[in-house]
Design an enzyme around this catalytic site. Structure first.
Site, PDB file in Angstrom:
ATOM      1  N   HIS A  35      -2.169  -1.591   1.963  1.00  0.00           N
ATOM      2  CA  HIS A  35      -2.758  -0.957   0.788  1.00  0.00           C
ATOM      3  C   HIS A  35      -1.920   0.231   0.333  1.00  0.00           C
ATOM      4  CE1 HIS A  35      -7.109  -2.638   1.412  1.00  0.00           C
ATOM      5  NE2 HIS A  35      -6.216  -3.572   1.167  1.00  0.00           N
ATOM      6  N   GLU A  54      -2.688   3.303  -0.275  1.00  0.00           N
ATOM      7  CA  GLU A  54      -2.919   4.552   0.459  1.00  0.00           C
ATOM      8  C   GLU A  54      -2.082   4.601   1.729  1.00  0.00           C
ATOM      9  OE1 GLU A  54      -7.078   3.241  -1.082  1.00  0.00           O
ATOM     10  OE2 GLU A  54      -5.187   2.297  -0.503  1.00  0.00           O
ATOM     11  N   CYS A  62     -10.696   1.718   1.105  1.00  0.00           N
ATOM     12  CA  CYS A  62     -11.492   0.921   2.031  1.00  0.00           C
ATOM     13  C   CYS A  62     -11.611   1.664   3.366  1.00  0.00           C
ATOM     14  CB  CYS A  62     -10.840  -0.452   2.250  1.00  0.00           C
ATOM     15  SG  CYS A  62      -9.315  -0.388   3.224  1.00  0.00           S
ATOM     16  N   CYS A 113      -8.217   2.155   5.235  1.00  0.00           N
ATOM     17  CA  CYS A 113      -7.426   3.241   4.657  1.00  0.00           C
ATOM     18  C   CYS A 113      -8.067   4.596   4.947  1.00  0.00           C
ATOM     19  CB  CYS A 113      -7.246   3.034   3.159  1.00  0.00           C
ATOM     20  SG  CYS A 113      -6.114   1.672   2.788  1.00  0.00           S
TER      21      CYS A 113
END
Length: 161
Positions: free
Chosen positions: A77, A79, A102, A105
């Site tokens: 992801h 992040e 999420c 993360c």
């Protein structure tokens, strides 16, 4: 007299996050992230995609199907990529991201020392991953807020002088 229609710091850094997301090759979701220190200096950027060295054509981009035939076990992801791409210690930094993080993360955000998250969308609000993420962030004292931009869009023109 100075220009009055300039963008805020929040809009500027979210713009960097959105622009970073344009690097994603994911056909369904393009998310970018930008990490900023207390001095308003960018210290990390990232977007969702496969890890370095993993070919974009060697792994699936599908969202549905058998787990190993989807993108989910393989994609990093935005992040996490921004954290891994950072150039300094992230303690006390702010993360700008298009989509609320999420739970996976959230763990990386907490462990990195980021203290604030500014996001645009809560597309998955109320899902298990969203609830777990907020539970983790709240427990660790990481604050988060939704950005309410003053403009609908910012246009970049490569021909502008």
């Amino acid at each position: 007299m100075k220009r009055l229609d300039y963008i805020s710091w929040d809009e500027y850094f979210m713009g960097v996050a959105l622009l970073s997301g344009k690097r994603s090759k994911d056909p369904g979701t393009q998310v970018g992230a930008c990490i900023v220190d207390e001095d308003k200096k960018i210290v990390g950027v990232g977007y969702n995609g496969f890890p370095q060295g993993c070919g974009d054509d060697d792994f699936p981009w599908d969202r549905e199907g058998e787990f190993l035939e989807t993108k989910y076990p393989y994609v990093c992801h935005a992040e996490l990529n921004a954290i891994l791409n950072s150039i300094k210690n992230l303690k006390g930094c702010t993360l700008y991201v298009a989509l609320f993080p999420c739970n996976e993360c959230a763990k990386a955000i907490i462990q990195s020392g980021i203290r604030e998250i500014v996001f645009l969308s809560e597309k998955y609000k109320g899902t298990s991953t969203d609830i777990a993420s907020k539970k983790l962030l709240d427990s660790a004292g990481v604050v988060y807020r939704k950005l309410e931009p003053t403009k609908d869009s910012i246009i970049l023109n490569f021909n502008e002088k």
